[in-house]
Design a protein around this motif. Structure first.
Motif, PDB file in Angstrom:
ATOM      1  N   VAL A   1       5.579 -37.761  12.160  1.00 45.74           N
ATOM      2  CA  VAL A   1       4.821 -36.524  12.389  1.00 45.74           C
ATOM      3  C   VAL A   1       3.560 -36.461  11.543  1.00 45.74           C
ATOM      4  CG1 VAL A   1       4.914 -33.997  12.279  1.00 45.74           C
ATOM      5  CG2 VAL A   1       6.921 -35.289  13.035  1.00 45.74           C
ATOM      6  N   PHE A   2       3.648 -36.872  10.269  1.00 43.70           N
ATOM      7  CA  PHE A   2       2.519 -36.708   9.350  1.00 43.70           C
ATOM      8  C   PHE A   2       1.977 -38.029   8.802  1.00 43.70           C
ATOM      9  CE2 PHE A   2       5.133 -32.805   8.777  1.00 43.70           C
ATOM     10  CZ  PHE A   2       4.244 -31.902   9.336  1.00 43.70           C
ATOM     11  N   GLY A   3       2.623 -39.151   9.147  1.00 51.90           N
ATOM     12  CA  GLY A   3       2.156 -40.432   8.623  1.00 51.90           C
ATOM     13  C   GLY A   3       2.468 -40.627   7.155  1.00 51.90           C
ATOM     14  N   LEU A   4       3.491 -39.934   6.651  1.00 46.30           N
ATOM     15  CA  LEU A   4       3.873 -40.017   5.239  1.00 46.30           C
ATOM     16  C   LEU A   4       5.090 -40.931   5.085  1.00 46.30           C
ATOM     17  CD1 LEU A   4       3.540 -36.223   4.356  1.00 46.30           C
ATOM     18  CD2 LEU A   4       1.915 -38.048   3.819  1.00 46.30           C
ATOM     19  N   SER A   5       4.978 -41.942   4.233  1.00 47.13           N
ATOM     20  CA  SER A   5       6.052 -42.908   4.053  1.00 47.13           C
ATOM     21  C   SER A   5       7.178 -42.330   3.197  1.00 47.13           C
ATOM     22  CB  SER A   5       5.508 -44.173   3.394  1.00 47.13           C
ATOM     23  OG  SER A   5       5.087 -43.889   2.060  1.00 47.13           O
ATOM     24  N   ALA A   6       8.328 -42.987   3.248  1.00 48.42           N
ATOM     25  CA  ALA A   6       9.465 -42.571   2.422  1.00 48.42           C
ATOM     26  C   ALA A   6       9.109 -42.655   0.944  1.00 48.42           C
ATOM     27  CB  ALA A   6      10.680 -43.446   2.733  1.00 48.42           C
ATOM     28  N   LEU A   7       8.297 -43.642   0.574  1.00 51.82           N
ATOM     29  CA  LEU A   7       7.873 -43.778  -0.824  1.00 51.82           C
ATOM     30  C   LEU A   7       7.023 -42.591  -1.256  1.00 51.82           C
ATOM     31  CD1 LEU A   7       7.630 -45.366  -3.444  1.00 51.82           C
ATOM     32  CD2 LEU A   7       5.686 -46.601  -2.432  1.00 51.82           C
ATOM     33  N   SER A   8       6.119 -42.134  -0.388  1.00 48.72           N
ATOM     34  CA  SER A   8       5.274 -40.990  -0.742  1.00 48.72           C
ATOM     35  C   SER A   8       6.108 -39.723  -0.868  1.00 48.72           C
ATOM     36  CB  SER A   8       4.172 -40.793   0.307  1.00 48.72           C
ATOM     37  OG  SER A   8       4.709 -40.344   1.538  1.00 48.72           O
ATOM     38  N   VAL A   9       7.155 -39.585  -0.048  1.00 51.72           N
ATOM     39  CA  VAL A   9       8.046 -38.429  -0.159  1.00 51.72           C
ATOM     40  C   VAL A   9       8.769 -38.456  -1.501  1.00 51.72           C
ATOM     41  CG1 VAL A   9      10.057 -37.252   0.810  1.00 51.72           C
ATOM     42  CG2 VAL A   9       8.363 -38.268   2.334  1.00 51.72           C
ATOM     43  N   ALA A  10       9.272 -39.615  -1.890  1.00 52.02           N
ATOM     44  CA  ALA A  10       9.967 -39.745  -3.170  1.00 52.02           C
ATOM     45  C   ALA A  10       9.038 -39.415  -4.331  1.00 52.02           C
ATOM     46  CB  ALA A  10      10.529 -41.161  -3.313  1.00 52.02           C
ATOM     47  N   GLN A  11       7.804 -39.871  -4.248  1.00 57.25           N
ATOM     48  CA  GLN A  11       6.830 -39.573  -5.301  1.00 57.25           C
ATOM     49  C   GLN A  11       6.515 -38.082  -5.362  1.00 57.25           C
ATOM     50  OE1 GLN A  11       3.648 -42.193  -4.069  1.00 57.25           O
ATOM     51  NE2 GLN A  11       4.381 -43.896  -5.348  1.00 57.25           N
TER      52      GLN A  11
ATOM     53  N   PHE B   1      30.586 -31.716  10.878  1.00 60.79           N
ATOM     54  CA  PHE B   1      29.375 -31.686  11.680  1.00 60.79           C
ATOM     55  C   PHE B   1      28.940 -33.099  12.051  1.00 60.79           C
ATOM     56  CE2 PHE B   1      29.189 -28.014   8.764  1.00 60.79           C
ATOM     57  CZ  PHE B   1      29.316 -27.008   9.696  1.00 60.79           C
ATOM     58  N   SER B   2      27.851 -33.191  12.760  1.00 56.52           N
ATOM     59  CA  SER B   2      27.340 -34.488  13.167  1.00 56.52           C
ATOM     60  C   SER B   2      26.880 -35.300  11.960  1.00 56.52           C
ATOM     61  CB  SER B   2      26.164 -34.305  14.131  1.00 56.52           C
ATOM     62  OG  SER B   2      25.519 -35.540  14.351  1.00 56.52           O
ATOM     63  N   GLN B   3      27.119 -36.602  12.005  1.00 57.31           N
ATOM     64  CA  GLN B   3      26.659 -37.498  10.949  1.00 57.31           C
ATOM     65  C   GLN B   3      25.352 -38.191  11.350  1.00 57.31           C
ATOM     66  OE1 GLN B   3      29.737 -40.108   9.442  1.00 57.31           O
ATOM     67  NE2 GLN B   3      31.338 -38.579   9.764  1.00 57.31           N
ATOM     68  N   LEU B   4      24.770 -37.759  12.481  1.00 60.34           N
ATOM     69  CA  LEU B   4      23.546 -38.400  12.966  1.00 60.34           C
ATOM     70  C   LEU B   4      22.332 -38.143  12.082  1.00 60.34           C
ATOM     71  CD1 LEU B   4      23.865 -37.870  16.832  1.00 60.34           C
ATOM     72  CD2 LEU B   4      24.320 -39.939  15.519  1.00 60.34           C
ATOM     73  N   PRO B   5      22.088 -36.906  11.608  1.00 57.20           N
ATOM     74  CA  PRO B   5      20.871 -36.687  10.809  1.00 57.20           C
ATOM     75  C   PRO B   5      21.010 -37.203   9.376  1.00 57.20           C
ATOM     76  CG  PRO B   5      22.084 -34.647  10.980  1.00 57.20           C
ATOM     77  CD  PRO B   5      22.825 -35.650  11.819  1.00 57.20           C
ATOM     78  N   ALA B   6      21.143 -38.538   9.229  1.00 52.99           N
ATOM     79  CA  ALA B   6      21.243 -39.141   7.902  1.00 52.99           C
ATOM     80  C   ALA B   6      19.860 -39.166   7.247  1.00 52.99           C
ATOM     81  CB  ALA B   6      21.820 -40.550   8.004  1.00 52.99           C
ATOM     82  N   LEU B   7      19.829 -39.496   5.983  1.00 54.26           N
ATOM     83  CA  LEU B   7      18.576 -39.452   5.221  1.00 54.26           C
ATOM     84  C   LEU B   7      17.465 -40.300   5.834  1.00 54.26           C
ATOM     85  CD1 LEU B   7      17.091 -38.352   2.781  1.00 54.26           C
ATOM     86  CD2 LEU B   7      18.033 -40.227   1.424  1.00 54.26           C
ATOM     87  N   PRO B   8      17.736 -41.559   6.252  1.00 58.31           N
ATOM     88  CA  PRO B   8      16.636 -42.350   6.849  1.00 58.31           C
ATOM     89  C   PRO B   8      15.994 -41.674   8.050  1.00 58.31           C
ATOM     90  CG  PRO B   8      18.483 -43.770   6.299  1.00 58.31           C
ATOM     91  CD  PRO B   8      18.975 -42.358   6.116  1.00 58.31           C
ATOM     92  N   SER B   9      16.802 -41.033   8.909  1.00 59.53           N
ATOM     93  CA  SER B   9      16.220 -40.383  10.087  1.00 59.53           C
ATOM     94  C   SER B   9      15.404 -39.166   9.698  1.00 59.53           C
ATOM     95  CB  SER B   9      17.327 -39.984  11.069  1.00 59.53           C
ATOM     96  OG  SER B   9      18.160 -38.984  10.520  1.00 59.53           O
ATOM     97  N   GLN B  10      15.800 -38.488   8.616  1.00 56.92           N
ATOM     98  CA  GLN B  10      15.032 -37.346   8.129  1.00 56.92           C
ATOM     99  C   GLN B  10      13.676 -37.817   7.606  1.00 56.92           C
ATOM    100  OE1 GLN B  10      16.140 -34.234   8.371  1.00 56.92           O
ATOM    101  NE2 GLN B  10      18.320 -34.089   7.945  1.00 56.92           N
ATOM    102  N   LEU B  11      13.697 -38.902   6.845  1.00 58.76           N
ATOM    103  CA  LEU B  11      12.451 -39.432   6.282  1.00 58.76           C
ATOM    104  C   LEU B  11      11.548 -40.009   7.371  1.00 58.76           C
ATOM    105  CD1 LEU B  11      13.874 -41.144   3.070  1.00 58.76           C
ATOM    106  CD2 LEU B  11      12.538 -39.031   3.202  1.00 58.76           C
ATOM    107  N   ASP B  12      12.155 -40.527   8.427  1.00 65.36           N
ATOM    108  CA  ASP B  12      11.352 -41.067   9.528  1.00 65.36           C
ATOM    109  C   ASP B  12      10.476 -39.983  10.154  1.00 65.36           C
ATOM    110  OD1 ASP B  12      12.275 -43.609   9.222  1.00 65.36           O
ATOM    111  OD2 ASP B  12      13.767 -43.508  10.828  1.00 65.36           O
ATOM    112  N   LEU B  13      10.962 -38.744  10.154  1.00 64.78           N
ATOM    113  CA  LEU B  13      10.168 -37.657  10.715  1.00 64.78           C
ATOM    114  C   LEU B  13       8.865 -37.470   9.950  1.00 64.78           C
ATOM    115  CD1 LEU B  13      12.735 -34.829  11.615  1.00 64.78           C
ATOM    116  CD2 LEU B  13      11.336 -36.189  13.186  1.00 64.78           C
ATOM    117  N   CYS B  14       8.914 -37.623   8.635  1.00 63.54           N
ATOM    118  CA  CYS B  14       7.692 -37.501   7.830  1.00 63.54           C
ATOM    119  C   CYS B  14       6.666 -38.547   8.251  1.00 63.54           C
ATOM    120  CB  CYS B  14       8.019 -37.661   6.348  1.00 63.54           C
ATOM    121  SG  CYS B  14       9.110 -36.381   5.677  1.00 63.54           S
ATOM    122  N   GLU B  15       7.156 -39.767   8.539  1.00 60.74           N
ATOM    123  CA  GLU B  15       6.270 -40.849   8.974  1.00 60.74           C
ATOM    124  C   GLU B  15       5.744 -40.594  10.381  1.00 60.74           C
ATOM    125  OE1 GLU B  15       4.049 -44.174   9.081  1.00 60.74           O
ATOM    126  OE2 GLU B  15       5.334 -43.786   7.331  1.00 60.74           O
TER     127      GLU B  15
END
Length: 257
Positions: free
Chosen positions: A153-163, A137-151
């Motif tokens: 769309v909702f203003g949530l940082s990667a650190l807040s997701v990890a927490q 499959f496509s290798q485009l939806p890597a983890l950083p791009s997934q986490l960027d959506l949280c920022e």
């Protein structure tokens, strides 16, 4: 329910078309899932179309290609699917995706996308990536791009997701939940099985890993084309439930004496 089908089919098409090729096995599995949905609808299981929803693909739609399962002509395959879903196009635009996820207005398509994304951002992650060089499959939806959506769309940082993920695992026990009379069933081709409990934690916390099983495949209606491993898996589930129900009944009888 047809809305859900379109929601699930769109991303599946995108990841298959973004890759170097769309394997024939992907097309076969796609046809099998749609056929299962059609059979469930015919059996009166409540999987009906809502008002204004796109019609389900007709039986045999996947075989309409001149050469069955021919993946060399991506446009013809895509045109067949879009026609079946009653859509004119599937957007590749990241900006359009973000805009749709930001919208809080009721929509006829993509129902639940925003809610699901919010839950992943605030509870458990569950992001599926395909970074192995042999990934079909496509290798485009890597983890950083997934986490960027949280920022975005909702203003949530990667650190807040990890927490949030750490808090969820701490609350529920992660892969050692301390459950009672639970059978953890997974398929080894389901990307999410690595997040589940796959090693038995005791007689009351059993596990079952179905070889070549995909996501929730054991929950689908039985079909003649089911693999031997899937058939055996369902038998094991039934036997485990019978054992626990027998123990519960014996315990109830003892309590009444």
């Amino acid at each position: 329910m047809a809305v859900w089908l379109a929601q699930w089919l769109g991303p599946l098409l995108l990841v298959s078309l973004w890759g170097l090729s769309a394997p024939a096995s992907l097309l076969r599995r796609l046809g099998e899932h749609i056929q299962q949905f059609q059979e469930s609808s015919a059996q009166g299981l409540g999987l009906s179309l809502g008002p204004g929803a796109a019609a389900l693909p007709k039986v045999g739609w996947l075989e309409q290609l001149l050469d069955p399962f021919n993946v060399s002509d991506r446009r013809s395959f895509l045109q067949i699917v879009l026609h079946s879903l009653g859509q004119k196009c599937l957007s590749f635009s990241r900006a359009e995706t973000v805009a749709q996820l930001r919208s809080t207005e009721p929509q006829l398509s993509g129902v639940g996308d925003r809610q699901w994304l919010y839950q992943t951002c605030t509870e458990f992650g569950f992001y599926v990536t395909c970074e192995n060089p042999r990934c079909p499959f496509s290798q485009l939806p890597a983890l950083p791009s997934q986490l960027d959506l949280c920022e975005q769309v909702f203003g949530l940082s990667a650190l807040s997701v990890a927490q949030a993920v750490a808090q969820t695992n701490s609350y529920y026990g992660g892969q050692t939940p301390g459950a009672n009379q639970v059978l953890f069933v997974n398929g080894d081709t389901d990307p999410w099985h690595v997040l589940s409990v796959t090693q038995a934690l005791g007689s009351s916390e059993s596990t079952l890993l179905i070889r070549t099983g995909s996501h929730c495949l054991d929950m689908a209606p039985e079909r003649p084309s089911d693999s031997p491993s899937l058939r055996l898996g369902r038998q094991n589930i039934f036997q485990q439930l019978q054992t626990w129900l027998k123990l519960a009944k014996e315990s109830q009888i003892k309590g009444e004496v």
